[in-house]
Design a protein around this motif. Structure first.
Motif, PDB file in Angstrom:
ATOM      1  N   LEU A  75      39.069  32.432  33.113  1.00  0.00           N
ATOM      2  CA  LEU A  75      40.490  32.661  33.549  1.00  0.00           C
ATOM      3  C   LEU A  75      40.894  33.621  34.956  1.00  0.00           C
ATOM      4  CD1 LEU A  75      42.301  31.025  30.574  1.00  0.00           C
ATOM      5  CD2 LEU A  75      41.503  29.584  32.381  1.00  0.00           C
ATOM      6  N   GLY A  76      40.568  35.185  34.602  1.00  0.00           N
ATOM      7  CA  GLY A  76      40.701  35.932  35.218  1.00  0.00           C
ATOM      8  C   GLY A  76      40.407  35.740  36.352  1.00  0.00           C
ATOM      9  N   PHE A  77      39.124  35.217  37.067  1.00  0.00           N
ATOM     10  CA  PHE A  77      38.365  34.893  38.271  1.00  0.00           C
ATOM     11  C   PHE A  77      39.820  33.801  38.674  1.00  0.00           C
ATOM     12  CE2 PHE A  77      34.214  37.837  37.167  1.00  0.00           C
ATOM     13  CZ  PHE A  77      34.828  38.249  38.550  1.00  0.00           C
ATOM     14  N   LYS A  78      39.476  32.899  38.006  1.00  0.00           N
ATOM     15  CA  LYS A  78      40.473  31.591  38.449  1.00  0.00           C
ATOM     16  C   LYS A  78      41.255  32.262  39.009  1.00  0.00           C
ATOM     17  CE  LYS A  78      39.985  27.160  37.556  1.00  0.00           C
ATOM     18  NZ  LYS A  78      39.298  27.074  38.436  1.00  0.00           N
ATOM     19  N   ASP A  79      42.369  33.221  38.487  1.00  0.00           N
ATOM     20  CA  ASP A  79      44.020  33.553  38.395  1.00  0.00           C
ATOM     21  C   ASP A  79      43.716  34.570  40.016  1.00  0.00           C
ATOM     22  OD1 ASP A  79      46.745  33.693  37.204  1.00  0.00           O
ATOM     23  OD2 ASP A  79      46.296  35.557  37.585  1.00  0.00           O
ATOM     24  N   ILE A  80      42.842  35.110  40.005  1.00  0.00           N
ATOM     25  CA  ILE A  80      42.592  36.107  40.764  1.00  0.00           C
ATOM     26  C   ILE A  80      42.143  34.941  42.218  1.00  0.00           C
ATOM     27  CG2 ILE A  80      41.177  37.317  42.453  1.00  0.00           C
ATOM     28  CD1 ILE A  80      40.701  38.989  39.874  1.00  0.00           C
ATOM     29  N   ARG A  81      41.969  33.560  42.474  1.00  0.00           N
ATOM     30  CA  ARG A  81      41.308  32.988  44.023  1.00  0.00           C
ATOM     31  C   ARG A  81      42.345  32.582  44.152  1.00  0.00           C
ATOM     32  NH1 ARG A  81      35.901  30.658  42.006  1.00  0.00           N
ATOM     33  NH2 ARG A  81      37.430  29.117  40.653  1.00  0.00           N
ATOM     34  N   HIS A  82      43.625  31.957  42.784  1.00  0.00           N
ATOM     35  CA  HIS A  82      44.531  31.278  43.134  1.00  0.00           C
ATOM     36  C   HIS A  82      45.544  32.324  43.548  1.00  0.00           C
ATOM     37  CE1 HIS A  82      47.891  28.420  42.774  1.00  0.00           C
ATOM     38  NE2 HIS A  82      49.099  29.195  41.838  1.00  0.00           N
ATOM     39  N   ASN A  83      45.772  33.286  43.613  1.00  0.00           N
ATOM     40  CA  ASN A  83      46.500  34.950  44.250  1.00  0.00           C
ATOM     41  C   ASN A  83      45.978  35.933  45.052  1.00  0.00           C
ATOM     42  OD1 ASN A  83      49.427  34.474  42.983  1.00  0.00           O
ATOM     43  ND2 ASN A  83      47.985  34.121  41.094  1.00  0.00           N
ATOM     44  N   ARG A 133      47.627  38.383  47.191  1.00  0.00           N
ATOM     45  CA  ARG A 133      48.561  39.621  46.481  1.00  0.00           C
ATOM     46  C   ARG A 133      46.807  40.538  45.521  1.00  0.00           C
ATOM     47  NH1 ARG A 133      52.838  38.124  41.748  1.00  0.00           N
ATOM     48  NH2 ARG A 133      53.631  37.775  44.292  1.00  0.00           N
ATOM     49  N   PHE A 134      46.306  40.210  45.458  1.00  0.00           N
ATOM     50  CA  PHE A 134      45.079  40.769  44.851  1.00  0.00           C
ATOM     51  C   PHE A 134      44.488  41.580  45.848  1.00  0.00           C
ATOM     52  CE2 PHE A 134      40.662  41.130  44.140  1.00  0.00           C
ATOM     53  CZ  PHE A 134      39.788  41.977  42.830  1.00  0.00           C
ATOM     54  N   LEU A 135      43.675  41.380  47.127  1.00  0.00           N
ATOM     55  CA  LEU A 135      43.270  42.307  47.871  1.00  0.00           C
ATOM     56  C   LEU A 135      44.953  43.301  47.957  1.00  0.00           C
ATOM     57  CD1 LEU A 135      41.763  39.299  49.943  1.00  0.00           C
ATOM     58  CD2 LEU A 135      41.135  40.752  49.214  1.00  0.00           C
ATOM     59  N   MET A 136      46.010  42.667  48.618  1.00  0.00           N
ATOM     60  CA  MET A 136      46.685  44.115  48.781  1.00  0.00           C
ATOM     61  C   MET A 136      46.716  44.447  47.923  1.00  0.00           C
ATOM     62  SD  MET A 136      47.747  43.355  52.447  1.00  0.00           S
ATOM     63  CE  MET A 136      49.818  44.169  52.288  1.00  0.00           C
ATOM     64  N   THR A 137      46.631  44.605  46.926  1.00  0.00           N
ATOM     65  CA  THR A 137      47.565  45.554  45.618  1.00  0.00           C
ATOM     66  C   THR A 137      45.891  46.211  45.888  1.00  0.00           C
ATOM     67  OG1 THR A 137      47.995  43.930  44.193  1.00  0.00           O
ATOM     68  CG2 THR A 137      47.450  46.097  43.125  1.00  0.00           C
TER      69      THR A 137
END
Length: 386
Positions: free
Chosen positions: A3-11, A14-18
């Protein structure tokens, strides 16, 4: 399903900017620690490489690096007569600003006691070591000189016969190696007005009144002593100390004076700045994880409704936090490798320091995820209907 990877792919944006923001904080932290390590390495450069067992300096002083020192011109001959002494060399180091073409350059002029010391301990990138007693020099490129250049120092012209790299003093000025006699001649250069004033003041000098054994214009900062393998260091030190006009420091003494006295405030200041950066990093990651958790309240409620255990939700949030930290850490290290070689001061990226920073990042990510986990555990399954 992760679920962690799937949610990061969805956002992903934002993940890359953070991760990029965290990376810049990591780069700043590496730079602060590396700058301190670089200053320490520069400060200990001469002490580590020159190969002296003992430093004989002015009595009552801890020179020549932690404070000024001037010893009598015959100190080396006096030390030579002590049992157990294998070799002695004079040491001179003075900062000098000089003109070269239309530029003003600055260097730390360091004297080599030729012919005992031709500078073989100085690593060369081009040219050769000193082969004459006068008017030759070995230069660090940070000064702005190149092999074969002729530069006016004092009242004489010097030819750059060798080039080294990374040889600078504590202040970051490049080292320019000449013979001891040349270094003293450069340091003692005076204008005609100074000579006239000195002649007028002759007979009223403080030197004569004080009875000092050291000439006022003495530029010899220390005598470097190399001991025989079987020599008794304590006996040699005691024999010199009874003279009264000299102090004896070992290599360890010099390092201790620099690290725990002269550089102590700098160390505390850099550690304080690094701590502030780590706190800011923890706040940034905590806020991002909390915002991502708040946006997923509906999904978390759905997971609880279908019977997902709390460990699944906790693992998802913690995984996101550690992925942000790992991404920022790797990108920060890459930026450090790319940027710091172009900095004007040496930045040393020690493996142990990088490992400690990675450990600190792991702890920060763990604490940062607690805020999001705490909020996620408060979500009720009924909220899926809202």
């Amino acid at each position: 399903m992760n679920l962690g990877f799937k949610d990061i792919r969805h956002n992903l944006g934002r993940f890359l900017m953070t991760a990029a923001g965290v990376a810049f904080l990591v780069t700043a932290s590496v730079g602060m620690i590396g700058l301190y390590r670089g200053i320490v390495e520069d400060a200990l450069l001469i002490i580590d490489r020159i190969g002296a067992d003992l430093w004989v300096v002015q009595g009552g002083r801890s020179g020549p690096f932690s404070e000024s020192s001037a010893i009598s011109s015959d100190m080396d001959r006096r030390v030579e007569g002590i049992a157990g002494v294998a070799n002695v060399r004079r040491f001179v180091q003075v900062s000098q600003q000089f003109a070269f073409g239309d530029r003003q350059l600055r260097a730390s002029i360091t004297g080599l006691d030729y012919p005992k010391d031709r500078g073989e301990w100085v690593p060369l990138t081009a040219g050769r070591h000193l082969a004459n007693g006068h008017f030759e020099a070995i230069a660090d490129p940070s000064i702005g000189l190149g092999l074969g250049d002729r530069v006016r120092l004092g009242q004489d012209d010097y030819t750059i016969v060798g080039m080294t790299r990374g040889m600078v003093d504590m202040g970051g000025d490049g080292l320019l190696f000449v013979t001891v006699n040349d270094a003293m001649a450069i340091a003692q250069r005076r204008t005609s007005e100074e000579v006239l004033l000195a002649r007028n003041a002759r007979g009223q000098s403080v030197e004569a009144a004080s009875g000092s054994s050291v000439q006022q214009d003495s530029k010899i900062a220390a005598t470097l002593v190399t001991l025989n393998p079987a020599a008794n260091e304590k006996a040699v030190r005691a024999a010199i100390m009874v003279w009264g006009d000299a102090n004896v420091l070992s290599k360890a003494d010099q390092e201790n004076l620099l690290l725990n006295q002269r550089l102590w405030r700098l160390r505390v200041q850099i550690l304080a700045f690094t701590a502030v950066l780590l706190i800011v990093m923890a706040i940034v990651i905590s806020l991002i994880i909390y915002m991502l958790t708040m946006e997923k309240r509906h999904q978390i409620a759905m997971l609880k409704l279908i019977g997902a255990r709390n460990s699944v939700i906790i693992g998802m949030i913690a995984e996101q936090s550690y992925l942000i930290g790992a991404g920022g850490l790797l990108l920060g290290f890459a930026l450090s490798k790319l940027l710091f070689p172009f900095f004007p001061r040496r930045v040393v990226m020690d493996t142990l320091d990088l490992g400690m920073l990675a450990l600190a990042m792991a702890i920060i990510c763990g604490f940062a995820s607690l805020l999001g986990i705490s909020r996620a555990l408060k979500v009720r399954a009924q909220e899926v209907l809202s």
